[in-house]
Design a protein around this motif. Structure first.
Motif, PDB file in Angstrom:
ATOM      1  N   ASN A  65       0.721  -1.371   0.019  1.00 39.29           N
ATOM      2  CA  ASN A  65       0.128  -0.090  -0.090  1.00 39.29           C
ATOM      3  C   ASN A  65       1.038   1.334  -0.045  1.00 39.29           C
ATOM      4  OD1 ASN A  65       0.994   0.095   2.686  1.00 39.29           O
ATOM      5  ND2 ASN A  65      -1.167  -0.570   3.630  1.00 39.29           N
ATOM      6  N   GLY A  66       0.310   2.370   0.451  1.00 38.19           N
ATOM      7  CA  GLY A  66       1.225   3.867   0.316  1.00 38.19           C
ATOM      8  C   GLY A  66       2.349   3.591   1.362  1.00 38.19           C
ATOM      9  N   HIS A  67       1.775   3.018   2.465  1.00 39.87           N
ATOM     10  CA  HIS A  67       3.077   2.905   3.546  1.00 39.87           C
ATOM     11  C   HIS A  67       4.173   2.216   2.781  1.00 39.87           C
ATOM     12  CE1 HIS A  67       0.124   4.282   6.265  1.00 39.87           C
ATOM     13  NE2 HIS A  67       0.905   4.520   7.194  1.00 39.87           N
ATOM     14  N   PHE A  92       0.228  13.288   6.741  1.00 40.99           N
ATOM     15  CA  PHE A  92       0.856  12.384   6.135  1.00 40.99           C
ATOM     16  C   PHE A  92       2.484  12.537   5.929  1.00 40.99           C
ATOM     17  CE2 PHE A  92      -3.471  11.206   5.437  1.00 40.99           C
ATOM     18  CZ  PHE A  92      -3.260   9.830   5.621  1.00 40.99           C
ATOM     19  N   THR A 145      -3.953  14.098   2.711  1.00 35.75           N
ATOM     20  CA  THR A 145      -5.259  13.620   2.758  1.00 35.75           C
ATOM     21  C   THR A 145      -6.035  14.087   3.966  1.00 35.75           C
ATOM     22  OG1 THR A 145      -4.267  11.851   1.621  1.00 35.75           O
ATOM     23  CG2 THR A 145      -6.451  11.680   2.009  1.00 35.75           C
ATOM     24  N   ASP A 172       4.907  12.609  -2.401  1.00 35.81           N
ATOM     25  CA  ASP A 172       3.680  11.690  -2.304  1.00 35.81           C
ATOM     26  C   ASP A 172       2.587  12.039  -2.918  1.00 35.81           C
ATOM     27  OD1 ASP A 172       1.651  10.339  -1.018  1.00 35.81           O
ATOM     28  OD2 ASP A 172       2.297  10.318   0.931  1.00 35.81           O
ATOM     29  N   ILE A 174      -0.038   9.982  -3.075  1.00 39.67           N
ATOM     30  CA  ILE A 174      -1.010   8.912  -3.137  1.00 39.67           C
ATOM     31  C   ILE A 174      -2.476   9.144  -3.092  1.00 39.67           C
ATOM     32  CG2 ILE A 174      -1.626   7.153  -1.396  1.00 39.67           C
ATOM     33  CD1 ILE A 174       1.555   7.032  -0.657  1.00 39.67           C
ATOM     34  N   ALA A 175      -2.729  10.381  -2.668  1.00 40.88           N
ATOM     35  CA  ALA A 175      -3.996  10.939  -2.699  1.00 40.88           C
ATOM     36  C   ALA A 175      -4.277  11.857  -3.792  1.00 40.88           C
ATOM     37  CB  ALA A 175      -4.081  11.871  -1.383  1.00 40.88           C
ATOM     38  N   GLN A 197      -5.341   2.572  -4.793  1.00 40.48           N
ATOM     39  CA  GLN A 197      -6.615   2.358  -4.403  1.00 40.48           C
ATOM     40  C   GLN A 197      -7.490   3.886  -4.388  1.00 40.48           C
ATOM     41  OE1 GLN A 197      -3.949   2.129  -2.290  1.00 40.48           O
ATOM     42  NE2 GLN A 197      -4.511   2.929  -0.307  1.00 40.48           N
ATOM     43  N   LYS A 198      -6.735   4.773  -4.726  1.00 43.46           N
ATOM     44  CA  LYS A 198      -7.363   6.192  -4.727  1.00 43.46           C
ATOM     45  C   LYS A 198      -7.699   6.410  -6.002  1.00 43.46           C
ATOM     46  CE  LYS A 198      -5.376   6.497  -0.114  1.00 43.46           C
ATOM     47  NZ  LYS A 198      -4.784   7.418   0.850  1.00 43.46           N
TER      48      LYS A 198
HETATM   49  C1  LIG Z   1      -3.619   7.086   1.878  1.00 43.33           C
HETATM   50  C2  LIG Z   1      -2.387   7.757   1.986  1.00 43.33           C
HETATM   51  C3  LIG Z   1      -1.150   7.158   2.498  1.00 43.33           C
HETATM   52  C4  LIG Z   1      -1.534   5.824   2.985  1.00 43.33           C
HETATM   53  O1  LIG Z   1      -1.478   4.910   2.204  1.00 43.33           O
HETATM   54  P1  LIG Z   1      -1.815   3.381   2.637  1.00 43.33           P
HETATM   55  O2  LIG Z   1      -2.261   2.636   1.486  1.00 43.33           O
HETATM   56  O3  LIG Z   1      -3.068   3.461   3.581  1.00 43.33           O
HETATM   57  O4  LIG Z   1      -0.767   2.917   3.136  1.00 43.33           O
HETATM   58  C5  LIG Z   1      -0.006   8.030   2.496  1.00 43.33           C
HETATM   59  N1  LIG Z   1       0.066   9.320   1.909  1.00 43.33           N
HETATM   60  C6  LIG Z   1      -1.202   9.857   1.519  1.00 43.33           C
HETATM   61  C7  LIG Z   1      -1.139  11.394   0.972  1.00 43.33           C
HETATM   62  C8  LIG Z   1      -2.287   9.183   1.452  1.00 43.33           C
HETATM   63  O5  LIG Z   1      -3.463   9.592   0.807  1.00 43.33           O
END
Ligand SMILES: *Cc1c(COP(=O)(O)O)cnc(C)c1O
Length: 403
Positions: A65-67, A92, A145, A172, A174-175, A197-198
């Motif tokens: 995942n993101g971590h 984050f 996020t 990062d 991720i979001a 997943q985002k």
């Molecule tokens: C969701 C998120 C994470 C963590 O991602 P996981 O998949 O929950 O480990 C890290 N950084 C940002 C900006 C996120 O939105």
């Protein structure tokens, strides 16, 4: 009574709503991992993954995942004792800093609080103060996020250049990937991390690390990497198993193929960004009106330029955010996000915050529907609010969509 039967809507900032096409693509028997169609499908993902991040450089993918991607980036960027300059604008950045620290990286944290974008003059000053060049990389989120603050990544690069410091820039996304405009190469980013997943509309389980040639060279001697986390063998794989350091996430790949087809080849990335921009503006218009009738209701980030386009954090005054979330879920089938990191869960203030996601596979009827449900909830719960929020949101949608 409850009016929640029907298609429920998970309006939290990940996992996001998945397209039926993504779900059906995954509904199949296990493919042969040694040869055949899975290899061709996987090869077709890489060019599209580069496009969504705006790069022609390297991609490494991980089951994680993101971590996991934070740890992957750390392991490749740094040697033990190297320094990272980490920008925090909510939750984050602090999380990424925490993983770096626990891996033996020397972290210098610039914490800008929970409602303000980073002050680049402070970044520039920290880099100028690093006379011995100890800072190997600057780490930041594009969108936090929790606070929903958006960082101007190009502006950050400009501040680093102004300081004349050679540190690498790691972001990062991720979001924000496939939601907010992002151009890794044009903006001079060296490392980008994201997860499936985002904005990418696929189940949690794949993490991505894009890295520049400059980062590859600068980090060739870094000593924190272990065989599983090393990015080069994945990015340079010559045998199929090397892409994943073992068994591929077979079914996720079918889902991701479908999601990337929708984003890159059908809607087009710039249209995807524009859709997120328009739906975010509709949400913000509704909040402006609600807040006009009750000063306790406000978005967390004051300036729209500093707001992420995939999720909006807001306050309603405790305990009304939790009351409203519960009402929306149980009475109307819309699940809103908790107010992450704004107050500890055992603090009564915690119940004053929530988040509305408008991320990934969302369209006007979903976002307007979520806002209308919230508006109904405010009325049902007798929470004071300005009236006309739905009218305002509809105006934004009408203007954006045109005739
Ligand atoms: C969701 C998120 C994470 C963590 O991602 P996981 O998949 O929950 O480990 C890290 N950084 C940002 C900006 C996120 O939105």
């Amino acid at each position: 009574m409850s009016l929640s039967n029907g298609h429920s809507y998970l309006a939290i900032p990940g996992p996001s709503t998945m397209p039926d096409r993504v779900l059906s693509a995954m509904h199949r028997g296990s493919p042969n991992i040694y040869e055949g169609e899975l290899h061709a499908l996987c090869a077709s993902l890489w060019p599209d993954l580069r496009k969504v991040a705006g790069t022609t450089q390297n991609v490494a993918a991980y089951i994680g995942n993101g971590h996991a991607t934070w740890e992957a980036a750390n392991a490749n960027l740094f040697s033990k004792g190297d320094k990272a300059l980490v920008l925090a604008t909510g939750q984050f950045g602090l999380g990424w800093a925490g993983t770096a620290k626990s891996m033996g990286i020397d972290v210098e944290l610039l914490d800008f609080g929970k409602s303000s974008p980073p002050d680049f003059t402070k970044v520039e000053a920290a880099l100028r103060a690093d006379k011995e060049g100890k800072i190997k990389a600057v780490l930041t989120t594009q969108v936090d996020t929790a606070s929903t603050i958006r960082t101007d990544v190009a502006g950050l690069r400009a501040a680093m250049d102004a300081a004349g410091h050679p540190a690498l820039l790691a972001v990062d996304c991720i979001a924000s990937l496939a939601c907010d405009e992002y151009r890794m190469d044009d903006w001079g980013v060296d490392v980008t991390v994201a997860a499936s997943q985002k904005g990418l509309m696929t189940p949690p389980g794949i993490g991505f690390v894009w890295f520049s040639e400059k980062a590859r060279l600068a980090c060739a001697q870094s000593d924190l990497r272990t065989p599983y986390w090393a990015w080069a063998p994945r990015a340079d794989a010559t045998e199929f198993w090397q892409y994943w350091a073992g068994t591929a996430p077979t079914h996720h790949l079918y889902g991701l193929r479908e999601a990337l087809t929708m984003i890159v080849h059908e809607e087009g990335l710039s249209n995807v960004w524009a859709r997120h921009e328009a739906l975010a503006a509709a949400v913000w218009a509704a909040f402006d009106v609600w807040g006009s009738g009750n000063p306790a209701i406000a978005m967390n980030v004051a300036d729209p330029a500093d707001r992420g386009r995939s999720v909006t954090a807001a306050r309603f005054g405790a305990p009304h955010a939790t009351r409203l979330r519960t009402w929306c879920e149980t009475k109307a089938g819309v699940t809103l996000g908790i107010g992450l990191g704004m107050a500890p869960p055992d603090d009564p203030a915690y119940h004053g915050f929530l988040r509305v996601a408008h991320m990934g596979h969302v369209n006007a009827h979903m976002t307007l529907g979520a806002l209308a449900v919230m508006d109904a909830g405010l009325k049902a719960l007798s929470i004071p609010h300005g009236s006309g929020a739905l009218e305002a949101a509809a105006q934004v949608v009408a203007l954006a969509a045109g005739a």
